[in-house]
Design an enzyme around this catalytic site. Sequence first.
Site, PDB file in Angstrom:
ATOM      1  N   HIS A  79       0.815  -1.216   0.000  1.00 28.36           N
ATOM      2  CA  HIS A  79       0.000   0.000   0.000  1.00 28.36           C
ATOM      3  C   HIS A  79       0.854   1.275   0.000  1.00 28.36           C
ATOM      4  O   HIS A  79       0.296   2.378   0.059  1.00 28.36           O
ATOM      5  CB  HIS A  79      -0.929   0.028   1.216  1.00 28.36           C
ATOM      6  CG  HIS A  79      -1.970  -1.047   1.218  1.00 28.36           C
ATOM      7  ND1 HIS A  79      -2.790  -1.291   0.150  1.00 28.36           N
ATOM      8  CD2 HIS A  79      -2.316  -1.953   2.182  1.00 28.36           C
ATOM      9  CE1 HIS A  79      -3.598  -2.302   0.428  1.00 28.36           C
ATOM     10  NE2 HIS A  79      -3.327  -2.715   1.650  1.00 28.36           N
ATOM     11  N   ASP A 138      -2.707 -10.567  -2.403  1.00 26.31           N
ATOM     12  CA  ASP A 138      -3.299 -10.121  -1.152  1.00 26.31           C
ATOM     13  C   ASP A 138      -4.781  -9.827  -1.366  1.00 26.31           C
ATOM     14  O   ASP A 138      -5.203  -9.484  -2.478  1.00 26.31           O
ATOM     15  CB  ASP A 138      -2.573  -8.852  -0.686  1.00 26.31           C
ATOM     16  CG  ASP A 138      -2.899  -8.424   0.724  1.00 26.31           C
ATOM     17  OD1 ASP A 138      -2.113  -8.709   1.630  1.00 26.31           O
ATOM     18  OD2 ASP A 138      -3.965  -7.783   0.907  1.00 26.31           O
ATOM     19  N   ASP A 151      -4.339 -12.885   3.459  1.00 28.18           N
ATOM     20  CA  ASP A 151      -5.566 -12.443   4.124  1.00 28.18           C
ATOM     21  C   ASP A 151      -6.818 -12.720   3.290  1.00 28.18           C
ATOM     22  O   ASP A 151      -7.925 -12.399   3.715  1.00 28.18           O
ATOM     23  CB  ASP A 151      -5.503 -10.966   4.527  1.00 28.18           C
ATOM     24  CG  ASP A 151      -4.833 -10.079   3.508  1.00 28.18           C
ATOM     25  OD1 ASP A 151      -4.524 -10.566   2.408  1.00 28.18           O
ATOM     26  OD2 ASP A 151      -4.611  -8.898   3.801  1.00 28.18           O
ATOM     27  N   HIS A 187      -6.395  -7.323  -0.440  1.00 29.50           N
ATOM     28  CA  HIS A 187      -6.537  -5.900  -0.752  1.00 29.50           C
ATOM     29  C   HIS A 187      -5.735  -5.559  -2.003  1.00 29.50           C
ATOM     30  O   HIS A 187      -4.626  -6.075  -2.199  1.00 29.50           O
ATOM     31  CB  HIS A 187      -6.037  -5.038   0.411  1.00 29.50           C
ATOM     32  CG  HIS A 187      -6.698  -5.340   1.710  1.00 29.50           C
ATOM     33  ND1 HIS A 187      -6.089  -6.085   2.699  1.00 29.50           N
ATOM     34  CD2 HIS A 187      -7.919  -5.005   2.183  1.00 29.50           C
ATOM     35  CE1 HIS A 187      -6.909  -6.193   3.731  1.00 29.50           C
ATOM     36  NE2 HIS A 187      -8.023  -5.550   3.441  1.00 29.50           N
TER      37      HIS A 187
END
Length: 346
Positions: free
Chosen positions: A159, A194, A283, A196
Amino acid sequence: MKAFFSPHHAGHRPSQTFRHGRIVANRDLPLRAENILAALRQDGHALLNAAPHGVAPVAAIHTPEYLDFLERAWSEWQQIPDASEDVFPYIFPVRGMDNGYPTSIVGRAGYHMHDCWAPIGEHTWSVAIDSANLAVAAAEEVLHGERAVYALCRPSGHHAFPDMGGGNCFLNNAAIATQHLRRRFGRVALIDVDVHHGNGSQGVFWRRDDVFFVSLHRDPIDYHPYFAGHAHERGEGNGLGFNLNLPLPKGAGDEAFLAALETACARIRAFQAEALVVSLGVDAHEADPTEGLKVTFDGFRRIGARLAALDLPTVLVQEGGYNMDTIARCVAGALAGFEGRESTAA
């Protein structure tokens, strides 16, 4: 497989974060890495400390003012009367208010962090540098002929933009490894699995045609990071067509994820990648508290096996995964799948 880790990662231990209007416990606990490390030992991976590679590989991705901010943020924050223990940004340069660069640490924190999910503590800078160094060390091994190397990075990095952090990320470890591989390989693919979207990684390579970025993730129309990761985002300028987002609906499981992965792998082949970096977030597991997708333990094994089938020199970089009871088994399974064997880690 060679696996790099840092014994200093626990120096970064944010106690709190801000979610849904409340101050809550932070999920990025040192136990995440410690559990993975135990599984790596159990599976017989070669655990290595990384020699220092300096700040130069980090500076190849991140701006000087951002690195200066990260290094000085905590000490400057402590000069504010009654300030929080960690640096928590609370004012941001939103649309129409982004024309200046502040001198105040309050303003700089908002300028350089895109959310409230990455508090900066006393040792965050040094630990983030250590984490990035693991990714560089792994890339260095691949440059010298290793087929695949894993970096147990904590904090994560996908991120982080060139001049912004957020989402528990400060330095973009995967992007740093990708750039380091460019020393030898003309074309490098970076795939992010991931749950996200890797918005920071997308931002780093958005206008480049020497790196192909692809992300498989929960659809951001109603999920973090909300403002990036949509299918129509394809890059810009020289990078147009070198960015691929494959958003998945809430609760998508193994078969949907693996079908999207087939599309990703076909595009990586078409790109004629010479090396691969994997942002290995786990995740997306069905029991992860992020509640995005429903990939199983076997799903992660199959993801690892499919990525290995690309037959490229590969750096695997740890990203998310926040269930302390499942993260190690997910990572161990993915690595075992990559190596074509079974994991013994429970």
